[in-house]
Design a protein around this motif. Structure first.
Motif, PDB file in Angstrom:
ATOM      1  N   GLY A 161      36.014  44.641  45.199  1.00  0.00           N
ATOM      2  CA  GLY A 161      35.450  44.601  43.854  1.00  0.00           C
ATOM      3  C   GLY A 161      36.180  45.552  42.928  1.00  0.00           C
ATOM      4  O   GLY A 161      36.798  46.529  43.367  1.00  0.00           O
ATOM      5  N   ARG A 162      36.136  45.245  41.649  1.00  0.00           N
ATOM      6  CA  ARG A 162      36.794  46.080  40.649  1.00  0.00           C
ATOM      7  C   ARG A 162      35.899  47.241  40.236  1.00  0.00           C
ATOM      8  O   ARG A 162      34.686  47.092  40.109  1.00  0.00           O
ATOM      9  N   LEU A 163      36.529  48.382  40.013  1.00  0.00           N
ATOM     10  CA  LEU A 163      35.855  49.569  39.498  1.00  0.00           C
ATOM     11  C   LEU A 163      36.577  49.991  38.225  1.00  0.00           C
ATOM     12  O   LEU A 163      37.575  50.722  38.277  1.00  0.00           O
ATOM     13  N   PRO A 164      36.114  49.516  37.067  1.00  0.00           N
ATOM     14  CA  PRO A 164      36.835  49.767  35.817  1.00  0.00           C
ATOM     15  C   PRO A 164      37.090  51.242  35.544  1.00  0.00           C
ATOM     16  O   PRO A 164      38.142  51.600  34.995  1.00  0.00           O
ATOM     17  N   ARG A 165      36.158  52.109  35.916  1.00  0.00           N
ATOM     18  CA  ARG A 165      36.356  53.526  35.625  1.00  0.00           C
ATOM     19  C   ARG A 165      37.528  54.115  36.403  1.00  0.00           C
ATOM     20  O   ARG A 165      38.114  55.115  35.999  1.00  0.00           O
ATOM     21  N   LEU A 166      37.842  53.520  37.545  1.00  0.00           N
ATOM     22  CA  LEU A 166      38.985  53.972  38.336  1.00  0.00           C
ATOM     23  C   LEU A 166      40.245  53.180  38.016  1.00  0.00           C
ATOM     24  O   LEU A 166      41.300  53.422  38.611  1.00  0.00           O
ATOM     25  N   ARG A 167      40.120  52.219  37.099  1.00  0.00           N
ATOM     26  CA  ARG A 167      41.236  51.348  36.741  1.00  0.00           C
ATOM     27  C   ARG A 167      41.850  50.714  37.986  1.00  0.00           C
ATOM     28  O   ARG A 167      43.060  50.609  38.121  1.00  0.00           O
ATOM     29  N   GLY A 168      40.974  50.316  38.880  1.00  0.00           N
ATOM     30  CA  GLY A 168      41.460  49.708  40.112  1.00  0.00           C
ATOM     31  C   GLY A 168      40.338  49.023  40.864  1.00  0.00           C
ATOM     32  O   GLY A 168      39.265  48.748  40.314  1.00  0.00           O
ATOM     33  N   SER A 169      40.594  48.755  42.132  1.00  0.00           N
ATOM     34  CA  SER A 169      39.655  48.029  42.970  1.00  0.00           C
ATOM     35  C   SER A 169      39.579  48.683  44.340  1.00  0.00           C
ATOM     36  O   SER A 169      40.533  49.325  44.801  1.00  0.00           O
ATOM     37  N   VAL A 170      38.446  48.496  45.003  1.00  0.00           N
ATOM     38  CA  VAL A 170      38.272  48.975  46.366  1.00  0.00           C
ATOM     39  C   VAL A 170      37.863  47.789  47.242  1.00  0.00           C
ATOM     40  O   VAL A 170      37.344  46.779  46.755  1.00  0.00           O
ATOM     41  N   GLY A 171      38.080  47.927  48.534  1.00  0.00           N
ATOM     42  CA  GLY A 171      37.722  46.856  49.443  1.00  0.00           C
ATOM     43  C   GLY A 171      37.667  47.344  50.875  1.00  0.00           C
ATOM     44  O   GLY A 171      37.957  48.511  51.176  1.00  0.00           O
ATOM     45  N   PHE A 172      37.306  46.441  51.775  1.00  0.00           N
ATOM     46  CA  PHE A 172      37.236  46.758  53.201  1.00  0.00           C
ATOM     47  C   PHE A 172      37.546  45.502  53.994  1.00  0.00           C
ATOM     48  O   PHE A 172      37.384  44.373  53.527  1.00  0.00           O
ATOM     49  N   THR A 173      37.991  45.693  55.232  1.00  0.00           N
ATOM     50  CA  THR A 173      38.193  44.587  56.166  1.00  0.00           C
ATOM     51  C   THR A 173      37.705  45.016  57.543  1.00  0.00           C
ATOM     52  O   THR A 173      37.896  46.160  57.952  1.00  0.00           O
ATOM     53  N   VAL A 174      37.075  44.084  58.232  1.00  0.00           N
ATOM     54  CA  VAL A 174      36.712  44.254  59.635  1.00  0.00           C
ATOM     55  C   VAL A 174      37.247  43.018  60.355  1.00  0.00           C
ATOM     56  O   VAL A 174      36.787  41.902  60.097  1.00  0.00           O
ATOM     57  N   ALA A 175      38.233  43.198  61.222  1.00  0.00           N
ATOM     58  CA  ALA A 175      38.880  42.072  61.886  1.00  0.00           C
ATOM     59  C   ALA A 175      38.815  42.253  63.398  1.00  0.00           C
ATOM     60  O   ALA A 175      38.849  43.379  63.902  1.00  0.00           O
ATOM     61  N   PHE A 176      38.722  41.127  64.122  1.00  0.00           N
ATOM     62  CA  PHE A 176      38.728  41.197  65.578  1.00  0.00           C
ATOM     63  C   PHE A 176      39.569  40.050  66.138  1.00  0.00           C
ATOM     64  O   PHE A 176      39.702  38.987  65.544  1.00  0.00           O
TER      65      PHE A 176
END
Length: 346
Positions: A82-97
């Motif tokens: 998702g985007r975080l406008p205050r950080l002028r960027g985006s964060v995310g996560f992955t869980v893979a198996f």
């Protein structure tokens, strides 16, 4: 190393897979799964993809490869960004198996992602991403009977083979970059496992090789319109993805076509000429449904090479996202806000 299986056929293939993944020789190496719908799990393709397809996204991908050989390969992933406008960027996560079904060999990997987006011009933008996390690999070959266990009287004894593997934790980091415009084109590169994490110790040690990804595409719009807050599209998007990891080096070329709400596509997966896996070719067919906030895709792979003839793979993806249609009306978007990418949802 010779052995027999006491229950199912295809034991040779299953245990060979297990040996390769676990690393039963000093130079054994692991590999990541190659998804047939890479943009449905974009963070596994490139960490710079975080926040580029929608304001917020969460997705699930499952893959069953070579079921004809007794469910040897089972893979899956959950990801979100998702985007975080205050950080002028985006964060995310992955869980893979990944799991080599009959032998059981398991690898689970969890990563966090951050991507920074910036405009280069009125139409072009760039996204740079980093990922960091950890993985766990474990497994056992105790369900197999090796050749040196077979005694003359028909009973079984001990084996000299190493068939128990203690869980191995490893750190992993990656970087990626994507340059794209707000309607048509994109090109990206990513390096996964940049630290070449070591798997195991001693006689069963090995490394998880770096995975280099090059990808891009161009969307041709035949029709796109927005009516009553609904978006309609008729488009064709040629795609290409190159992935190189150890001996596995391949290219996927094809296209994805959208005729709202239906999406379909065809890919040809072919190893590069210098790859050690030249006979592993696949033809991939994709079909999906894309509605506001929901995308569902299915792909079927048919083996075409000498080593893959008679085998297949099935992949299912589901994505929930919060869409943003401001890209159709640039004047309604803040000048500093990076646009969204034209890459397909799957």
């Amino acid at each position: 190393m010779s052995f027999v299986r006491t229950a199912k056929p295809y034991a040779l293939l299953a245990a060979a897979v297990a040996a390769g993944v676990l690393g039963t020789t000093p130079d054994a190496r692991g590999q990541d799964v190659r998804l047939a719908q890479p943009y449905a799990s974009g963070l596994l393709l490139n960490p710079a993809m975080a926040g580029l397809t929608a304001l917020r996204t969460i997705g699930l991908a499952t893959r069953n490869q070579n079921p004809e050989a007794g469910n040897v390969f089972l893979s899956g992933a959950i990801s979100g960004d998702g985007r975080l406008p205050r950080l002028r960027g985006s964060v995310g996560f992955t869980v893979a198996f990944d799991r080599a079904g009959d032998a059981p060999v398991n690898r689970t990997q969890v990563q966090g992602v951050y991507a920074y987006q910036s405009r280069l011009s009125t139409h072009w933008a760039v996204s740079g991403g980093v990922s960091a996390g950890a993985g766990l690999q474990s497994g056992s070959l105790n369900r197999y009977v090796f050749g040196d266990q077979l005694l003359p009287d028909g009973s079984t004894g001990a084996t000299a083979e190493i068939n128990d593997f203690f869980p191995t934790f490893y750190p992993t980091v990656g970087v990626g970059l994507v340059a794209y415009d707000d309607r048509h084109a994109w090109v990206g590169a990513a390096l996964h496992h940049a630290n070449s994490p070591r798997l195991g110790t001693g006689a069963v040690s090995g490394v998880l090789p770096r995975r280099l990804v090059l990808h891009g595409g161009y969307k041709f719009y035949l029709l796109n319109a927005r009516t009553l807050n609904r978006y309609y599209e008729l488009s064709v998007t040629p795609l290409a993805t190159v992935q190189m990891q150890g001996a596995a080096r391949g290219i996927d070329v094809g296209f994805s076509s959208a005729y709202s709400p239906i999406v379909f596509g065809v890919l040809y997966r072919n190893p590069l000429l210098m790859s050690a896996m030249r006979d592993q070719r696949w033809l991939v067919g994709q079909l999906g449904l894309r509605r506001p906030g929901l995308s569902v895709g299915y792909s079927y792979e048919l083996g075409m090479g000498r080593q893959t003839a008679g085998f297949s793979a099935h992949e299912l993806t589901i994505r929930l996202d919060q869409a943003d249609f401001s890209g159709l009306h640039r004047k309604r978007r803040a000048p500093k806000q990076a646009p969204f990418i034209a890459a397909p949802a799957f």
